[in-house]
Design a protein around this motif. Structure first.
Motif, PDB file in Angstrom:
ATOM      1  N   UNK A  48     114.208  60.250  30.655  1.00  0.00           N
ATOM      2  CA  UNK A  48     114.901  59.190  29.924  1.00  0.00           C
ATOM      3  C   UNK A  48     116.212  59.699  29.313  1.00  0.00           C
ATOM      4  N   UNK A  49     116.290  61.005  29.069  1.00  0.00           N
ATOM      5  CA  UNK A  49     117.514  61.557  28.482  1.00  0.00           C
ATOM      6  C   UNK A  49     118.410  62.193  29.537  1.00  0.00           C
ATOM      7  N   UNK A  50     117.786  62.707  30.572  1.00  0.00           N
ATOM      8  CA  UNK A  50     118.568  63.529  31.485  1.00  0.00           C
ATOM      9  C   UNK A  50     118.404  63.048  32.925  1.00  0.00           C
ATOM     10  N   UNK A  51     119.443  62.414  33.414  1.00  0.00           N
ATOM     11  CA  UNK A  51     119.452  61.890  34.779  1.00  0.00           C
ATOM     12  C   UNK A  51     120.182  62.895  35.678  1.00  0.00           C
ATOM     13  N   UNK A  52     120.103  62.667  36.963  1.00  0.00           N
ATOM     14  CA  UNK A  52     120.822  63.535  37.899  1.00  0.00           C
ATOM     15  C   UNK A  52     122.330  63.517  37.624  1.00  0.00           C
ATOM     16  N   UNK A  53     122.840  62.367  37.217  1.00  0.00           N
ATOM     17  CA  UNK A  53     124.271  62.262  36.880  1.00  0.00           C
ATOM     18  C   UNK A  53     124.649  63.219  35.757  1.00  0.00           C
ATOM     19  N   UNK A  54     123.764  63.299  34.775  1.00  0.00           N
ATOM     20  CA  UNK A  54     124.035  64.178  33.622  1.00  0.00           C
ATOM     21  C   UNK A  54     123.996  65.644  34.060  1.00  0.00           C
ATOM     22  N   UNK A  55     123.039  65.966  34.922  1.00  0.00           N
ATOM     23  CA  UNK A  55     122.927  67.348  35.400  1.00  0.00           C
ATOM     24  C   UNK A  55     124.190  67.721  36.178  1.00  0.00           C
ATOM     25  N   UNK A  56     124.604  66.810  37.027  1.00  0.00           N
ATOM     26  CA  UNK A  56     125.811  67.043  37.822  1.00  0.00           C
ATOM     27  C   UNK A  56     127.039  67.200  36.918  1.00  0.00           C
ATOM     28  N   UNK A  57     127.127  66.345  35.909  1.00  0.00           N
ATOM     29  CA  UNK A  57     128.263  66.404  34.984  1.00  0.00           C
ATOM     30  C   UNK A  57     128.287  67.758  34.268  1.00  0.00           C
ATOM     31  N   UNK A  58     127.094  68.197  33.816  1.00  0.00           N
ATOM     32  CA  UNK A  58     127.008  69.479  33.091  1.00  0.00           C
ATOM     33  C   UNK A  58     127.449  70.636  33.988  1.00  0.00           C
ATOM     34  N   UNK A  59     126.980  70.626  35.196  1.00  0.00           N
ATOM     35  CA  UNK A  59     127.301  71.766  36.084  1.00  0.00           C
ATOM     36  C   UNK A  59     128.784  71.771  36.458  1.00  0.00           C
ATOM     37  N   UNK A  60     129.340  70.579  36.600  1.00  0.00           N
ATOM     38  CA  UNK A  60     130.749  70.450  36.963  1.00  0.00           C
ATOM     39  C   UNK A  60     131.667  70.810  35.783  1.00  0.00           C
ATOM     40  N   UNK A  61     131.290  70.330  34.597  1.00  0.00           N
ATOM     41  CA  UNK A  61     132.209  70.405  33.453  1.00  0.00           C
ATOM     42  C   UNK A  61     131.831  71.421  32.381  1.00  0.00           C
ATOM     43  N   UNK A  62     130.589  71.893  32.396  1.00  0.00           N
ATOM     44  CA  UNK A  62     130.171  72.902  31.423  1.00  0.00           C
ATOM     45  C   UNK A  62     129.690  72.335  30.100  1.00  0.00           C
ATOM     46  N   UNK A  87     115.182  69.816  28.690  1.00  0.00           N
ATOM     47  CA  UNK A  87     116.497  69.334  29.141  1.00  0.00           C
ATOM     48  C   UNK A  87     117.351  70.535  29.558  1.00  0.00           C
ATOM     49  N   UNK A  88     117.317  71.593  28.738  1.00  0.00           N
ATOM     50  CA  UNK A  88     118.088  72.810  29.065  1.00  0.00           C
ATOM     51  C   UNK A  88     117.640  73.400  30.406  1.00  0.00           C
ATOM     52  N   UNK A  89     116.324  73.333  30.646  1.00  0.00           N
ATOM     53  CA  UNK A  89     115.773  73.837  31.908  1.00  0.00           C
ATOM     54  C   UNK A  89     116.363  73.065  33.091  1.00  0.00           C
ATOM     55  N   UNK A  90     116.408  71.754  32.935  1.00  0.00           N
ATOM     56  CA  UNK A  90     116.939  70.907  34.004  1.00  0.00           C
ATOM     57  C   UNK A  90     118.433  71.130  34.201  1.00  0.00           C
ATOM     58  N   UNK A  91     119.158  71.243  33.111  1.00  0.00           N
ATOM     59  CA  UNK A  91     120.615  71.395  33.222  1.00  0.00           C
ATOM     60  C   UNK A  91     120.980  72.702  33.917  1.00  0.00           C
ATOM     61  N   UNK A  92     120.272  73.776  33.533  1.00  0.00           N
ATOM     62  CA  UNK A  92     120.625  75.096  34.065  1.00  0.00           C
ATOM     63  C   UNK A  92     119.986  75.362  35.430  1.00  0.00           C
ATOM     64  N   UNK A  93     118.850  74.719  35.687  1.00  0.00           N
ATOM     65  CA  UNK A  93     118.125  75.044  36.916  1.00  0.00           C
ATOM     66  C   UNK A  93     117.414  76.385  36.817  1.00  0.00           C
TER      67      UNK A  93
END
Ligand code: SIN
Ligand code: NI
Length: 267
Positions: free
Chosen positions: A10-24, A95-101
């Motif tokens: 509900x907080x972290x979608x694929x779009x958010x993960x992609x945004x984080x990896x692209x933009x930091x 969420x951090x786990x998902x963002x970082x992989x």
């Protein structure tokens, strides 16, 4: 059970993960429910007001140069069970786990960050990674607003894609050099800063390599935030001095782990 992988969708979608990896960095709204925000504010006030002598540490006194940038208390979770509930909360670590992989996420430390009214100074442009005693990059922070924040009271600003600059020299928060001098001529230097106002209970995550800044507080009230620093499991100690690791018997080159650096999420 909350904290199970998948329930943070509900907080972290694929779009958010992609945004984080692209933009930091990435903004995540409503990471705290209203009743959680109320509870955390109460715990945070108690932790800030508590005497110094425990396991948590205030890094400066009123009137000090650092205090004008940040009235900070590090490792509040070690003294205050209520702070532990939030600083060790599986939701944020998931969420951090998902963002970082990463395969797992460990706590490095928490810190309450008040930007005080009065003689307030901005948090200058810097990266966090050079301040941390870690060999690898990949560590990141969640920065949770406990008050609504905007440019008037100390919201944050990020340079998109600046995490790609790699680890630069450490920048003092009280006597800073201009970080942009290090990236002159690179594409990063052309990126425009993104100002991120937040509602209380919302947050950003930022990679330790991402350039970030916070405005000074021009209002009458403290700007209150809880930041929690996470590292990928397996991150190794580089032996550099740091308030959180000094005297803990860690071995240079070996993973930072043990009871003070608990594993909070894993795949
Ligand atoms: C701030 O809260 O002003 C700065 C936080 C950070 O540098 O990560
Ligand atoms: Ni920082």
């Amino acid at each position: 059970m909350e904290g199970m992988f998948g329930l943070v969708d509900q907080w972290i979608t694929d779009d958010k993960i992609e945004f984080y990896r692209e933009n930091g960095f990435v903004q995540v709204d409503g990471v705290l429910a209203p009743e959680e925000l109320d509870e955390l504010r109460e715990y945070a006030e108690e932790a800030m007001a508590a005497p110094q002598e425990g396991l948590s540490v205030k890094t400066d006194r009123p009137g000090g140069t650092y205090y004008k940038v940040l009235n900070q208390k590090v490792n509040t979770w070690r003294d205050h069970g209520g702070m532990a509930k939030y600083s060790l909360h599986p939701r944020f670590a998931q969420i951090a786990l998902k963002l970082t992989g990463a395969g797992g996420i460990r706590l490095f430390h928490d810190h309450l960050l008040w930007k005080m009214p009065g003689d307030s100074k901005p948090t200058p442009w810097h990266q966090d990674t050079p301040k941390w005693p870690m060999n690898e990059s990949g560590a990141l922070s969640i920065w949770i607003a406990l008050d609504d924040v905007d440019e008037r009271n100390g919201c944050m600003m990020f340079i998109p894609k600046s995490h790609r600059a790699g680890k630069l020299k450490n920048i003092s928060l009280t006597d800073p050099v201009d970080i942009f001098e290090y990236v002159k001529g690179l594409d990063i230097a052309k990126e425009k800063p993104v100002i991120v106002p937040l509602k209380a209970g919302s947050c950003t995550f930022h990679d330790g390599l991402t350039f970030h800044y916070a405005f000074h507080n021009q209002t009458e009230k403290p700007r209150r935030a809880l930041a929690i620093i996470y590292m990928p499991d397996g991150t190794t100690y580089n032996g550099n001095r740091h308030i959180v690791t000094d005297g803990q018997g860690l071995e240079t080159g070996k993973p930072i782990r043990g009871p003070l650096f608990p594993l909070l999420a894993k795949r």
